[in-house]
Each structure stands twice: as structure tokens, then as C-alpha cells.
Scaffold this motif. Structure first.
Motif, PDB file in Angstrom:
ATOM      1  N   GLN A 116       2.634   3.133   0.610  1.00  0.00           N
ATOM      2  CA  GLN A 116       1.571   3.158   1.605  1.00  0.00           C
ATOM      3  C   GLN A 116       0.669   4.379   1.435  1.00  0.00           C
ATOM      4  O   GLN A 116       1.092   5.417   0.952  1.00  0.00           O
ATOM      5  N   PHE A 117      -0.575   4.205   1.832  1.00  0.00           N
ATOM      6  CA  PHE A 117      -1.592   5.252   1.764  1.00  0.00           C
ATOM      7  C   PHE A 117      -1.670   5.886   0.369  1.00  0.00           C
ATOM      8  O   PHE A 117      -1.584   7.103   0.217  1.00  0.00           O
ATOM      9  N   PRO A 118      -1.875   5.081  -0.663  1.00  0.00           N
ATOM     10  CA  PRO A 118      -1.838   5.617  -2.031  1.00  0.00           C
ATOM     11  C   PRO A 118      -2.974   6.574  -2.368  1.00  0.00           C
ATOM     12  O   PRO A 118      -2.825   7.400  -3.273  1.00  0.00           O
ATOM     13  N   SER A 119      -4.118   6.489  -1.651  1.00  0.00           N
ATOM     14  CA  SER A 119      -5.271   7.329  -1.984  1.00  0.00           C
ATOM     15  C   SER A 119      -5.652   8.299  -0.880  1.00  0.00           C
ATOM     16  O   SER A 119      -6.618   9.047  -1.019  1.00  0.00           O
ATOM     17  N   GLU A 164       0.248  -0.020   9.767  1.00  0.00           N
ATOM     18  CA  GLU A 164       0.823  -0.731   8.622  1.00  0.00           C
ATOM     19  C   GLU A 164      -0.277  -1.432   7.830  1.00  0.00           C
ATOM     20  O   GLU A 164      -0.260  -1.438   6.594  1.00  0.00           O
ATOM     21  N   LYS A 165      -1.258  -2.010   8.536  1.00  0.00           N
ATOM     22  CA  LYS A 165      -2.393  -2.636   7.856  1.00  0.00           C
ATOM     23  C   LYS A 165      -3.231  -1.581   7.128  1.00  0.00           C
ATOM     24  O   LYS A 165      -3.624  -1.764   5.981  1.00  0.00           O
ATOM     25  N   ILE A 166      -3.485  -0.479   7.823  1.00  0.00           N
ATOM     26  CA  ILE A 166      -4.308   0.575   7.232  1.00  0.00           C
ATOM     27  C   ILE A 166      -3.626   1.170   6.011  1.00  0.00           C
ATOM     28  O   ILE A 166      -4.268   1.502   5.009  1.00  0.00           O
ATOM     29  N   GLY A 167      -2.295   1.312   6.076  1.00  0.00           N
ATOM     30  CA  GLY A 167      -1.549   1.910   4.970  1.00  0.00           C
ATOM     31  C   GLY A 167      -1.628   1.124   3.684  1.00  0.00           C
ATOM     32  O   GLY A 167      -1.390   1.669   2.600  1.00  0.00           O
TER      33      GLY A 167
END
Length: 355
Positions: free
Chosen positions: A245-248, A216-219
């Protein structure tokens, strides 16, 4: 004339010495104007003022050799690459190397001592790359001494609690972190990442607990393009990726997350994903159907996952074929036990290999 004779004759005028053979650099040569020294053999005798003009130094250390405090005399050095074995210790004087940009310790690991207290001017303000460091004691003081670090590769047997300071490295773009032994869950959950990260590799020998919380933090990292994660435990046995989450993220690799049973995607997430690799995610039986709707996806690889997951992925591929005529992504399934049913799924866009 022997090679050694030639070296002795030309050493005083040489600007570069690059040797990829078995020749050992003889000591006591006049290399005062040397800018580049690269050798596969021992170079320990040259860490002194005789090569003060060196910009690039690469070579091997003998077993048990420790870097001398005289390395700080190489005040022009920009790149240091050390091939060694086992664990070596750098002298505290390394913090005085203001021009050093890239420091890499290959095959072995290097223990980097804390900077000298009370000397705030002793720092490596130009350091961009630091790789192969053991139990790096990240704290507020150390972070101040490496303000421009971009690439960091660290291994921890202890001091895992230091990872809470990662978020203070505001220019960090690439992080490789290996945790060799189990640590207190509280410390692992305290890991925080800077928003500047573009590449992240995490490996925990005893598995990351509560992996969904770390993800969740990484996302939320806005610039992250590549994520590789090895070994983890999902306390809830599920991973839910929510909108935004994880936009790039372009590359996602998860290996040995054996207790992930459910995976869901909600809303607009993973909009730029191109490559997806899953290995030994054996408890997951079904792919989220939304995977097939990611327009940028190019390839999916399954290594030693459940056969039911491969079957569900095949259905997603068939749905895309009906909609588009030819799916935008290709699939590779690898397994040590390829059943007749699994082999029957094979098509040009859906390869099945026995490994």
C-alpha cells in the motif's frame, strides 16, 4: 495626463493591462487586441466580443454579480481567474469555451450548471484545471465533457453521491474535495478514485465514517505522492497498512482522527515516505516501530497528540541513533501543555515546542 486619459489613448494598441492597485478598469475602452487583462477591481463589463482576443482574464466580481452568457464570446480565453464572495452561478454557455484550460474561482464558490443536453459537441476538451466549484454534478455526461481535467477543487453541500464518478476522470492528478455537511454513509463509502491521482486532499466537516475503508482504496493508488485528510472516524479504532500500500506516497498528513487507537504497518509499505504530519490524533498512544525503518523519511511532526505517542516516537529515534549514529529523520512535537517529562525528551533531532 491622468491614468484614465493614458488608458483611453493607448487602449486600442494595448496587448496587456495589468493593474494591482485601486484603479478600476473603465468600460467602453477599445481593447480589441488585448491578450491579458488582470485587475483587482471589477471587470464585469468586459465579458463580450470587444475583448475576443483575450487569453488571460483575472479580476474581481462585485457582490451579487453573475457571469454573463456573453463570456462564451471570449472563444480564445485560456485562463479565467475570478475573485468573488459568496456563491455565484456560471452560465451554461461556459461549456462552449473550447480553449479554456484553467478556471479558478477564489474566495467564493461557483455553481457550474449541467452542460446542455443533446449537444455532445458542447464541451471543454482543453480544460485542465477547475477550482472553487460548488456541488459539481459529476455524472457520465459531465465526465465526457471534461476528458482532460488534471486538477479539480470541489466543495459539496449536496450531491455527494456524484463522487462515485471521480474514477472516470482518467487524467486527474490533483483532487481537493471538501464536504461541508453530513451525508449518507453509503454515498461517502462509494467514493472511488482514478489511478492517475498524485495529490489528494479530503475534508469532511462531520467526519468521514469508516475511514479505514476509504484509506484502503486510497492506499491502492499507484501514483499518489501527497495525502492530506481532515476529520475521520475509524469504526474499528485501528488503521492497518499492509504490504504494497501507498507505494509512491511522500507526504502524509492526518488531522482530527480522534478515535484511532492503534496503527500498524505490515510488510513493505510506505517505501517512499518523506514527511509525516499528525494533528489532534489524540487517541493514538504509540507509534508503529516500523516507521523508523523507512529509509526515505525526513521529518515527523506531531501537533497536539498524546504525550505517550511522543514518548514512543522518542524511543524510535533513539533506536535509529544507536543503529546509524544519527537518525535520517527529525521530529517536531507541538503542544499547548508541555510537561517537564516531555520537555526532557528534547534534543537537536527531537524538538519540543509549546504552542
Amino acid at each position: 495626463m491622468t491614468v484614465r486619459d493614458a488608458m483611453e489613448t493607448m487602449s486600442s494598441r494595448a496587448r496587456s493591462f495589468i493593474c494591482h492597485g485601486e484603479i478600476e478598469v473603465p468600460e467602453l475602452l477599445d481593447f480589441r487586441f488585448l491578450r491579458t487583462l488582470s485587475t483587482y477591481k471589477y471587470f464585469g463589463g468586459y465579458l463580450d466580443e470587444n475583448v475576443v482576443n483575450l487569453r488571460y482574464l483575472s479580476g474581481e466580481f462585485r457582490e451579487g454579480f453573475q457571469i454573463s452568457s456573453s463570456i462564451s464570446l471570449l472563444w480564445n480565453l485560456h485562463i479565467l481567474i475570478v475573485f468573488g464572495c459568496g456563491v455565484s452561478t456560471a452560465p451554461v454557455e461556459i461549456w462552449k469555451m473550447h480553449q479554456l484550460k484553467h478556471a479558478k474561482f477564489v474566495r467564493g464558490v461557483m455553481y457550474l450548471p449541467d452542460p446542455p443536453s443533446g449537444h455532445s459537441d458542447v464541451m471543454m476538451e482543453n480544460l485542465e484545471t477547475l477550482k472553487g466549484v460548488l456541488d459539481f454534478n459529476l455524472n457520465e455526461e459531465v465526465v465526457k465533457r471534461i476528458p482532460n481535467i488534471k486538477k479539480l477543487s470541489i466543495t459539496y453541500k449536496d450531491r455527494v453521491k456524484c463522487l462515485s464518478y471521480l474514477q472516470c476522470l482518467s487524467k486527474l492528478e490533483s483532487l481537493r474535495c471538501i464536504i461541508q455537511y453530513g451525508s449518507d454513509d453509503e454515498y461517502l463509502q462509494s467514493i472511488s478514485f482514478p489511478h492517475s491521482l498524485k495529490k489528494l486532499y479530503l475534508y469532511c466537516e462531520d467526519s468521514f465514517p469508516h475511514l479505514e475503508e476509504i484509506l484502503e482504496k486510497i492506499g491502492s493508488l499507484p501514483l499518489l505522492e501527497k495525502l492530506e485528510l481532515r476529520y475521520g472516524q475509524f469504526a474499528t479504532r485501528s488503521w492497518e497498512i499492509v504490504e504494497g500500500q501507498f507505494p509512491s506516497l511522500k507526504y502524509l498528513s492526518l488531522w482530527h482522527c480522534v478515535d484511532m487507537e492503534f496503527w500498524t504497518l505490515e510488510g513493505f509499505c510506505l517505501p517512499r515516505l518523506e514527511q509525516l504530519h499528525l494533528g489532534w490524533v489524540e487517541s493514538l498512544e504509540e507509534f508503529p516501530s516500523e516507521i523508523g525503518e523507512i529509509p526515505t523519511l525526513k521529518s515527523i511532526e506531531l501537533w497536539f497528540c498524546s504525550e505517550s505517542m511522543a514518548v514512543s516516537l522518542k524511543k524510535i529515534v533513539e533506536e535509529q541513533e544507536e543503529l546509524q549514529g544519527d537518525p535520517s529523520f527529525h521530529v517536531l512535537v507541538r503542544s499547548s501543555n508541555v510537561s517537564q517529562e516531555l520537555q526532557s525528551l528534547a534534543t537537536p533531532n527531537f524538538r519540543v515546542d509549546k504552542w
